[in-house]
Design a protein around this motif. Structure first.
Motif, mmCIF file in Angstrom:
data_model
loop_
_atom_site.group_PDB
_atom_site.id
_atom_site.type_symbol
_atom_site.label_atom_id
_atom_site.label_comp_id
_atom_site.label_asym_id
_atom_site.label_seq_id
_atom_site.Cartn_x
_atom_site.Cartn_y
_atom_site.Cartn_z
ATOM 1 N N LYS A 6 63.804 -60.559 2.016
ATOM 2 C CA LYS A 6 62.411 -60.260 2.351
ATOM 3 C C LYS A 6 62.325 -59.527 3.691
ATOM 4 O O LYS A 6 63.221 -59.623 4.518
ATOM 5 N N TYR A 35 64.290 -63.393 6.948
ATOM 6 C CA TYR A 35 63.613 -62.099 6.809
ATOM 7 C C TYR A 35 64.299 -61.035 7.661
ATOM 8 O O TYR A 35 64.687 -61.307 8.801
ATOM 9 N N ILE A 153 55.572 -58.282 4.106
ATOM 10 C CA ILE A 153 54.449 -58.613 4.978
ATOM 11 C C ILE A 153 54.404 -57.582 6.084
ATOM 12 O O ILE A 153 55.426 -57.295 6.698
ATOM 13 N N PHE C 145 54.655 -68.757 5.912
ATOM 14 C CA PHE C 145 55.485 -67.664 5.381
ATOM 15 C C PHE C 145 55.813 -67.876 3.898
ATOM 16 O O PHE C 145 55.966 -66.900 3.161
ATOM 17 N N ALA C 148 52.733 -66.386 2.422
ATOM 18 C CA ALA C 148 52.532 -64.993 2.838
ATOM 19 C C ALA C 148 53.598 -64.067 2.264
ATOM 20 O O ALA C 148 53.322 -62.919 1.905
ATOM 21 N N GLY C 149 54.820 -64.571 2.165
ATOM 22 C CA GLY C 149 55.923 -63.749 1.668
ATOM 23 C C GLY C 149 55.763 -63.361 0.206
ATOM 24 O O GLY C 149 56.402 -62.418 -0.261
ATOM 25 N N GLU C 150 54.894 -64.097 -0.498
ATOM 26 C CA GLU C 150 54.637 -63.808 -1.910
ATOM 27 C C GLU C 150 53.281 -63.127 -2.100
ATOM 28 O O GLU C 150 52.871 -62.854 -3.241
ATOM 29 N N ASP C 152 50.015 -60.455 -1.973
ATOM 30 C CA ASP C 152 49.765 -59.033 -2.225
ATOM 31 C C ASP C 152 49.119 -58.382 -1.007
ATOM 32 O O ASP C 152 49.285 -57.192 -0.746
ATOM 33 N N CYS C 154 48.294 -59.381 3.204
ATOM 34 C CA CYS C 154 48.424 -60.337 4.310
ATOM 35 C C CYS C 154 47.785 -59.717 5.539
ATOM 36 O O CYS C 154 48.178 -58.630 5.968
#
Lengths: 157, 157, 157
Positions: A6, A35, A153, C145, C148-150, C152, C154
């Protein structure tokens, strides 16, 4: 896709003490979670890359700041108030075990967070690379988009 | 997927001179890189769509602003200071070859950046479409989500 | 993938009246559009979770705020001005049919917007969970996170 692949992209645009924490805290947390992380420092955010940042905080214009006691705005504008508020925030952070901006920044570098100084802003404010810490890159918005466009993100701070 | 199909969505919420640059610089850069780009202007960001924006900048509440010399906050509140700081920033930008807000905005429109004025904010502040530039659309948050939900980068500025 | 599976992640960091609207308006709109939505309240944003928020707005440091008439900055710093501007904004919002912060927040909770208070900030400012509304969670940046990491979209507000 594994969590390790990520990507987090941050545009750091603020140069005050309070707004210096979010980019470094979020970047170091994300790096610890695996990340790949980049921070693009632009506008006032360039202040966060100075060897000795000397960042300040003020309650002026920010009625959302928790204060030990209510204080009229006109008093907040008096000489010495900004210095006092800055010292109080630093003391508070330290007493709660929050690392300093310099320490958080070092943690980010050690965790391979890539830091890019906006060349246009450096030129605009007549800043010198010698004023900034080692280990950073220089580039423009186009450089950043190459990474941000692939990020999971992307935050404008 | 080719680079040309990437999408950038920006929510522009600030109405001061300094914070007018990021949305237009990022949008015009992204458009030049082949991004489909939309800016949704809401809250104070509506000021950026005025025919004659007359935007101001102030160092008050922003200790991160680089200053030619240190100046007590109380002096910064004196009449004329905001006008002086605005004139200084405009002169600085011009001397460094940075386009004006009006020019950057025009570049965005020529590059097919879609600009949407938040209808709710227009109503809230009793603004008139006649006050704004040509070539923009009007819509609500739902309109914007249709694009933002498909974007590769979405920034709240 | 259906629209209903989209995700919106918001980091709410501001604690003033004006900046309290965007997170709740965007979150409730997104929820109505079928987005799974989370708001992570951190830094000054914790103020938005108080049972009685008592949020204020000021024009100081924000030359982009539309004013009924131009007013020198030094006048804006006088006692009573912040209270007057706060009352004016609340009245304006009400007259235009915009829900209050408390109402917007309640709408978000009813629409299953997940609200997370940043535990680190709660500790930092010595806040007590009893000061906050019911129905929220507590967690750190790592917790956020994960969602948020998933996501669409943020947004750092």
């Amino acid at each position: 896709m594994s969590e390790a692949e990520k990507k987090l992209a941050i545009i750091a645009t603020k140069g005050s003490l309070d707004w210096a924490y979010p980019p470094f805290i979020l970047a170091s947390t994300a790096a610890a979670l695996g990340y790949e992380t980049q921070i693009f420092f632009t506008f006032y955010g360039l202040q966060l890359l100075r060897k000795k940042p000397n960042l300040k905080v003020t309650s002026i214009g920010n009625p959302g700041m928790p204060m030990p006691m209510p204080m009229p705005v006109v008093l907040q504008t008096l000489p010495g108030m900004q210095g006092m508020m800055t010292a109080m925030m630093k003391k508070k952070m330290k007493s709660k075990g929050v690392a300093s901006i310099e320490e958080l920044r070092e943690m980010c570098l050690e965790a391979d967070v890539k830091m890019i100084a906006c060349q246009m802003t450096v030129d605009l404010f007549d800043m010198k690379p010698a004023e900034f810490i080692e280990g950073i890159d220089y580039g423009g918005a186009a450089t950043f988009f190459a990474f941000a466009g692939e990020s999971d993100i992307c935050l404008f701070i």
